[in-house]
Every structure is written in structure tokens, then in C-alpha cells.
Design an enzyme around this catalytic site. Structure first.
Site, mmCIF file in Angstrom:
data_model
loop_
_atom_site.group_PDB
_atom_site.id
_atom_site.type_symbol
_atom_site.label_atom_id
_atom_site.label_comp_id
_atom_site.label_asym_id
_atom_site.label_seq_id
_atom_site.Cartn_x
_atom_site.Cartn_y
_atom_site.Cartn_z
ATOM 1 N N ASP A 1 0.868 -1.171 0.000
ATOM 2 C CA ASP A 1 0.000 0.000 0.000
ATOM 3 C C ASP A 1 0.910 1.228 0.000
ATOM 4 O O ASP A 1 2.131 1.120 0.128
ATOM 5 C CB ASP A 1 -0.980 -0.011 1.192
ATOM 6 C CG ASP A 1 -2.208 0.865 0.904
ATOM 7 O OD1 ASP A 1 -2.158 1.690 -0.044
ATOM 8 O OD2 ASP A 1 -3.215 0.754 1.617
ATOM 9 N N TRP A 2 0.308 2.370 -0.164
ATOM 10 C CA TRP A 2 1.069 3.617 -0.342
ATOM 11 C C TRP A 2 2.111 3.775 0.785
ATOM 12 O O TRP A 2 1.740 3.938 1.947
ATOM 13 C CB TRP A 2 0.093 4.801 -0.342
ATOM 14 C CG TRP A 2 0.725 6.128 -0.568
ATOM 15 C CD1 TRP A 2 1.530 6.810 0.298
ATOM 16 C CD2 TRP A 2 0.625 6.935 -1.753
ATOM 17 N NE1 TRP A 2 1.924 7.989 -0.258
ATOM 18 C CE2 TRP A 2 1.377 8.102 -1.518
ATOM 19 C CE3 TRP A 2 -0.043 6.801 -2.969
ATOM 20 C CZ2 TRP A 2 1.482 9.128 -2.453
ATOM 21 C CZ3 TRP A 2 0.066 7.828 -3.901
ATOM 22 C CH2 TRP A 2 0.822 8.960 -3.644
#
Ligand code: BGC
Length: 746
Positions: free
Chosen positions: A280-281
Site C-alpha cells: 500500500d502507499w
């Protein structure tokens, strides 16, 4: 070019063995640096309205693409814009490997469909699949070939803002919807120009964020992990999902991004997942913030070793992996495996045949926002509405000769209805309830705002926190309501009050809306409350006093038309709640499939049983609940036997009758309960449902078959087994049904 949801361009698809050979050949000529480049993903880096990437402050990203150090981008969009960035990868790099372009196409691209939780309320798998097809077709026309969806996180905590993005609290419904969405996005051929790669996220347990607080730690037992959390992810793998995304949380003290058990043992091992896993980011880098990794180098090592194949915006793989391999810390075979997975998806997307296949400006013009897509999201919107209460049949509204007062800031709002994850949509383009109701001209419609929800648009966190206290509109709203035959009040959350980083502890009507509701009620009790929200709300006062309540979530581009059609009875609602509505935040987590306890009822008539002293233990509205403008009667629950041997299919039927005056649809739900078991089992577990249309007075025999695998469960080690003994099978219109039969597995 006509816009046809089903139309696929005919392209020759390379057989899998061919893809495998091509990937291996390519891998052989790649340098270590180039391989690691494929594992690197950057966010878009120039003004999205400008076609040519500028160097400027983002020079590093530009230079990295040129150097073959980037395998994927996210949030670049537009046929022309994507073509421009793709050109750098294809024409300026040594090997010309095309980029894969990701985007959060969560509930539509430009034509916005209902938020995923709303779609789940339809229990209509075909419609959900079609909605994903629409989103894929639009995204694939603007250069995007990979969506970060579906989110398949099960959650029991409506304080968590991201429940709007999932399918609710139940793993069975979650599995069915995960499959429908993956099939909708990906179609049966990824290289078509109206399909895109899907991504099951967030792996795993993100929906169990402690206390519903975003980005928080998770503490779940392994039985819950295996039985409640993992099944929809497994279903996504079985449906052929091409990618997975890590979660922001830890599980048993290990961040999901570096979780070898989840990624290597379960996902890539037991489940045989062949696609790739994206972080994820910045979640790789965050392992340093957690104190789990010493520095970026350590974080890159942990993530790559655990099985994360692509780094989204941490810059850790691109900066650290080469050295780690050269130092002998990370085995190059792991890099090869990750790159093989990524390149395979690129081949399957057809990017090597034509890297610009998703960048067709003519198709973009024809497909984006086309009528067929708006028709599809309108259909989905109607199917997503849940009728929660309808005393004295106040609904549907009469179409002629009435004065209808429409009240609430959200009633005229064209932006909130678009929901939260609608990055590419044009602001203020949703049909408001006011606009939808104006189409019905037989009545006199008078609109009064009464009150806003928030101060300004809560897109950013500062505004999000500030609910308005302004009551200056109350007087006019009350005066209008006083002389009206019926009052429609549209109240709830602004679209930006749910979604990522939108956790809330007070789930009542935000701001002064509750006061407005009570002020109007004091002059006219004939109220239809139209709720619009991204999560279950606690509205016990309204549930007690207001005669009609309609849950309309955030229904997307065509919201207002869908709401008006339901209010006026041109569409008979059939939605059912995919998540329990609590009476009070203090009851959370509250969910239908909770385990049995030792003191569930007050047998001794004293205080020592499982309950609260101040609020009862029941939900306000249970899972699976929803009314219709007609009514349904269930009888003759039948099973072909009382005893079954292991493996024998179990046939069950029930007669359902539409006892009302109008036609309607009903979601017939089947639940089981394992009466005695080595591990405590839930009081009920959904194991089947059918959405069925009935004419007025029509009876249909509805048939279900339970297979052996529907009866078992996972133990704490993740082993699945079916235990012999007694079971109950419940059938009904919601999870509180008491109509059951029993059987024994021998
Ligand atoms: C979210 C993901 C999303 C990603 C890219 C993250 O903050 O958790 O679900 O796909 O951003 O936008």
C-alpha cells in the site's frame, strides 16, 4: 463508436505457455537494476490536465522512468496523458517495457456508481458485476489498465470510514461479491480494451483496525482470521484476480507488508496465487516508523523477502534492493519471481503487443460518461436502496395533488451523492434528490435547506472535522413543513465524511441535523427520512418516531433519480443491509454472526448475563434486513432427509409467497448453525441467498443445496474440517429469522 458495455474488441490472446516463455526470455536479458525497476511504482507526477510530463520538482521520477527504473505508475489518467508517460517507458528505455497504470477505480471512473457498501446491499451479483464492467470500460478508455479494487476487507466496525468501500460484515456475502467484482473488472480476457486487472485489498485484516481508528493496529485471533477475514481474499484468487495489495496494519506484531506467513505461506503457497502483490502507499517505508525495520534498507529486505513484489511510493526497492542482492542478503531468485509475476500481468494485459492499447482518444470520448453507463449506474442505484421502515404505508408517495416539503442540505447536494472514492469524477455532477423529485410534477414540491451538514466541503481534514452549528435555516424549514402533506428529509453524512481516514466515534446524524429532524417533527410527524451515508448510523430516535426511513447511502451519478423512483413507487426497493446498524456506538462491534456465549439470556433473572445495563443487546436494524412495498411469507421449510453422511448434498426448499398487492423482489437467505462443535461457532452463518422476483400473490418454491464444504470451519492453525453432529438450517428474509429445520451429519 457506440458505447456498449459488453462490446469487446476481438484480439488474439497469447496462450499461457507462450506468455511464460516470453517472460522468461525477457528476464534473461534484464539487468538486476532493470528487474528492480519493474518492482517500483510511482504516483503521477505532473498536472493531469497537461499531456507532457514536465521535469520540474518531480525530475527524479521522470529520470527514473527513462532509466528503466519504474514498472508502474498510479493516478495518471487520460488517453493522451497516459500515452505521453508510456512513450517514455517504451521509447526511451533500453528494453522498452511498458508501464502498468494503476488507479483507484473503486466505484466508477467518471460515471459514478453507488459506493461499494451500497452495491452490496443489493445482493444482486449480476448488477454488481455489471457495475464493475462499466468502471473497467471507462478506466480502460483513459489509459488505465489496473484498478486498486475490490476492497474485500470484512469489517464489523462502522466507526472505520472505509466500510463504505467493502461488502460489509459477512464472509459469505463478501466472497460472492469479491468474485463478482473481480469478474466484472477483468472479464474473461484481460487483453480486451474494456477490461482491467483487479486488486484484492488490503491483505489482511485491515477491516479489524482496533477501535475503528484508521491505520491502527489489529488484534484478531487466528480462528477469526481464517473464518472471517481470509475467505473473500481466497475467493478473489479463485476468481483469477491478478494482483493483491498489502494492508497498513500489523497482524500479531508483524506489519502486513512484511508478513511472510500471509504472503508466502498462505497467498502464494496454499492458495497458489500467481499474480503480484503491491504494497500500500509507502507501507514499506512505514515499517521503519513502526519500529519493525531499522531503516529503508531493512524495510526493503523484509518486504521483498516476505513476498511484496511492488513498492508503491516508498522508494525503498529502487534505492535499496540492488545493494541487498549484491551483498547476498536478498536472493536474486526472489527478485526474478516478483518480476516474472509483474511481467506476466503486463503480457496478459496485451501491453507488449501494443503499449498504447488503452490510450485511444476516440474511444475515450465515446465511452466515458456514455448513456449506457449512466443507465447501468441508475439501475445499480435503485437496487442498492434499503427500505428500513414504512409505517402505515406512508410510502410510496402519492403522485398527485400533495404538497411535499423537501428538507435538508444534502437534498440539493450534487457532490455528496458521488461518495468518497471518486477521484476522477467531475465535482457536483451527481443528480441530487431535489432534481430527481422535480421530475414528478403532479405534486407541489417546496425545498428548504434547514441546515447544512458541514462547514464547506469536507474533502480535506480540517473542514471534515467541523460540522456546522448554524440553525438559521430551521425557521423556514419548520414553517414549510407545517403546511405540507408530507415531509421528505434528506439527512446523513456528507460523501467525504466516510472513506479512507474518515473514522468517527459519533455515528449519529452529524451537526445539527438531529435537532432539525426533531424541530420538523414537532410540527408535522408525516416524515419520510431519506438517509444518505457511507456507513451504518446510530439513529434510535428516528427509528422510534419517524414513520418511514429509506437508506440511500451515496448512490453515485444518478442518485437523485433512483431515490425519487423509489419514493414515488416506480421502483419497489429490495435491498437488504450488508452490515448491522447499532443502536449505540457502545455496542460496536455488533454483528449477526457472533459466537455463542455461556450466558446469552437472563435465565436466573438477575444481572449476571451477557448484556449492557443501559442499552439492550439487539441491533437497531440487523444484517440482511430490508423491507419492500409488498410483504413476503415463508412456510414449508423442507429438507430431503434428517440424516446425511459426509459429502452428501443437502437439499432444502421453502415456499415463499408475495402476500401484498404489488410485485416485488425478495432476497431469500439461508443460514446454518452448528449445534455442537469442538470450537465455538457463530449463532448463525449465511450460506446461501437468492434474489427472486414475485408477482403479487405469487408463491415460489425456493431451493437450496448445501455441500459438505458449507458446513465446516477453520481451526486456529487454518485447517478446515467438517464435524459430525446436529445442525440447524434457517431460512428467512433477514438474519433474525426463526424458521428452521434440523439435520444430523453422521
Ligand atoms: C489506500 C489504498 C489505495 C492507495 C492508492 C492508499 O492510501 O489505502 O487503498 O489504493 O492509497 O491510492
Amino acid at each position: 463508436m457506440a458505447c456498449n458495455i459488453k462490446s469487446h474488441t476481438i484480439l488474439k490472446k497469447a496462450p499461457y505457455s507462450d506468455v511464460k516463455r516470453k517472460v522468461d526470455d525477457l528476464l534473461k536479458i534484464m539487468t538486476l537494476k532493470e528487474k528492480i525497476g519493474q518492482m517500483n511504482q510511482y504516483n503521477g507526477f505532473w498536472d493531469v490536465t497537461g499531456p507532457v510530463p514536465s521535469k520540474g520538482s518531480e525530475e527524479r521520477k521522470y529520470e527514473d522512468i527513462k532509466a528503466g527504473l519504474v514498472g508502474a505508475m498510479l493516478s495518471v489518467r487520460g488517453a493522451k496523458e497516459v500515452r505521453a508517460v508510456q512513450r517514455i517507458a517504451v521509447e526511451d528505455t533500453r528494453l522498452g517495457i511498458p508501464l502498468i497504470i494503476g488507479f483507484d477505480v473503486i466505484h466508477g471512473y467518471k460515471t459514478i456508481s453507488p459506493i461499494p457498501l451500497a452495491e452490496a446491499a443489493s445482493w444482486d451479483l449480476e448488477a454488481i458485476k455489471r457495475s464493475a464492467q462499466v468502471a473497467a470500460a471507462e478506466a480502460a478508455a483513459v489509459g488505465i489498465n489496473w484498478t486498486f479494487g475490490p476492497m474485500v476487507d470484512i469489517s464489523r466496525d462502522p466507526r472505520w470510514g472505509r466500510v463504505m468501500e467493502g461488502a460489509g460484515e459477512d464472509p459469505y456475502l463478501g466472497c460472492e461479491i469479491a468474485r463478482a467484482r473481480v469478474e466484472g473488472f477483468q472479464g474473461d480476457d484481460l487483453s480486451q480494451t474494456d477490461t482491467i486487472a483487479a486488486c484484492a485489498k488490503h491483505f489482511a485484516a485491515y477491516g479489524f483496525s482496533e477501535s475503528g481508528k484508521e491505520y491502527n493496529t489489529v488484534d484478531v485471533g487466528t480462528v477469526t482470521l481464517h473464518n472471517m477475514i481470509l475467505p473473500p481474499f481466497k475467493a478473489a484468487v479463485e476468481a483469477g484476480v491478478k494482483t493483491f495489495m498489502n494492508a497498513f496494519n500489523d497482524l500479531n506484531g508483524v506489519p502486513a507488508t512484511g508478513h511472510e506467513f500471509l504472503l508466502r505461506d498462505v497467498l502464494k503457497g496454499q492458495w497458489g496465487f500467481e499474480g503480484f502483490v503491491v504494497s500500500d502507499w509507502a507501507s514499506i517505508k512505514e515499517m521503519v516508523v513502526w519500529g519493525h525495520a531499522e531503516n529503508d534498507r531493512d524495510a526493503a529486505r523484509l518486504a521483498a523477502t516476505a513476498g511484496t513484489d511492488m513498492d508503491m511510493e516508498s522508494y525503498a526497492f529502487v534505492a535499496e534492493l540492488e545493494r541487498l542482492v549484491l551483498d547476498g542478503v536478498v536472493d536474486e531468485a526472489l527478485i526474478d519471481d516478483a518480476v516474472r509475476r509483474i511481467l506476466t500481468v503486463k503480457y496478459e494485459l496485451g501491453l507488449f503487443d501494443d503499449p498504447y492499447r488503452y490510450c485511444d482518444e476516440i474511444r475515450e470520448k465515446a465511452v466515458v460518461n456514455c448513456k449506457a453507463h449512466h443507465d447501468a449506474v441508475l439501475d445499480m442505484a435503485k437496487k442498492s436502496i434499503v427500505l428500513l421502515k414504512n409505517e402505515d404505508s406512508i410510502l410510496p408517495l402519492k403522485k398527485e395533488g400533495r404538497k411535499v416539503a423537501l428538507i435538508g442540505g444534502l437534498a440539493a447536494d450534487k457532490n455528496s451523492v458521488l461518495g468518497s472514492w471518486r477521484i476522477a469524477s467531475d465535482d457536483h455532477t451527481g443528480v441530487s434528490v431535489l432534481e430527481g423529485m422535480k421530475r414528478y410534477t403532479g405534486n407541489t414540491l417546496v425545498y428548504e435547506k434547514g441546515a447544512d451538514v458541514t462547514l464547506g466541503e469536507p474533502r480535506f481534514i480540517e473542514e471534515l472535522k467541523i460540522n456546522t452549528t448554524d440553525k438559521s435555516g430551521f425557521k423556514a424549514a419548520v414553517a414549510t413543513a407545517k403546511t405540507a402533506d408530507v415531509v421528505v428529509m434528506v439527512l446523513g453524512e456528507h460523501g467525504f465524511q466516510s472513506g479512507e481516514a474518515r473514522s468517527r466515534v459519533d455515528l449519529g446524524l452529524p451537526g445539527v441535523q438531529q435537532e432539525l429532524l426533531e424541530a420538523v417533527y414537532s410540527v408535522n410527524t408525516n416524515i419520510v427520512l431519506v438517509l444518505t451515508n457511507g456507513r451504518p448510523l446510530t439513529i434510535p430516535w428516528a427509528a422510534k418516531h419517524i414513520p418511514a426511513i429509506v437508506e440511500t447511502w451515496q448512490l453515485g451519478s444518478q442518485a437523485g433519480h433512483a431515490v425519487a423512483e423509489v419514493l414515488y413507487g416506480d421502483y419497489n426497493p429490495s435491498g437488504k443491509l450488508p452490515m448491522t446498524f447499532p443502536k449505540d456506538v457502545g455496542q460496536i462491534p455488533i454483528y449477526y454472526n457472533h459466537k455463542r456465549t455461556g450466558r446469552p439470556v437472563n435465565v436466573a433473572k438477575n444481572v449476571f448475563w451477557s448484556h449492557y445495563s443501559d442499552v439492550d443487546t439487539l441491533p437497531l436494524y440487523p444484517f440482511g434486513y430490508g423491507l419492500s412495498y409488498t410483504s413476503f411469507h415463508y412456510e414449508n421449510l423442507w429438507m430431503n432427509k434428517d440424516e446425511y453422511t459426509l459429502g452428501e448434498p443437502i437439499h432444502i426448499s421453502i415456499d415463499v409467497t408475495n402476500t401484498g398487492k404489488v410485485k416485488g423482489k425478495e432476497v431469500v437467505q439461508l443460514y446454518i448453525h452448528d449445534v455442537f462443535s469442538s470450537l465455538i461457532r457463530p449463532v448463525k452463518e449465511l450460506k446461501g441467498f437468492q434474489l427472486i422476483a414475485f408477482e403479487s400473490q405469487e408463491t415460489k418454491t425456493v431451493r437450496f443445496t448445501l455441500e459438505q464444504d458449507d458446513l465446516g470451519f477453520y481451526d486456529a492453525e487454518g485447517n478446515y474440517s467438517v464435524e459430525l453432529g446436529d445442525f440447524k438450517v434457517y431460512i428467512g428474509g433477514d438474519s433474525t429469522t426463526n424458521l428452521y429445520a434440523t439435520f444430523t451429519l453422521v
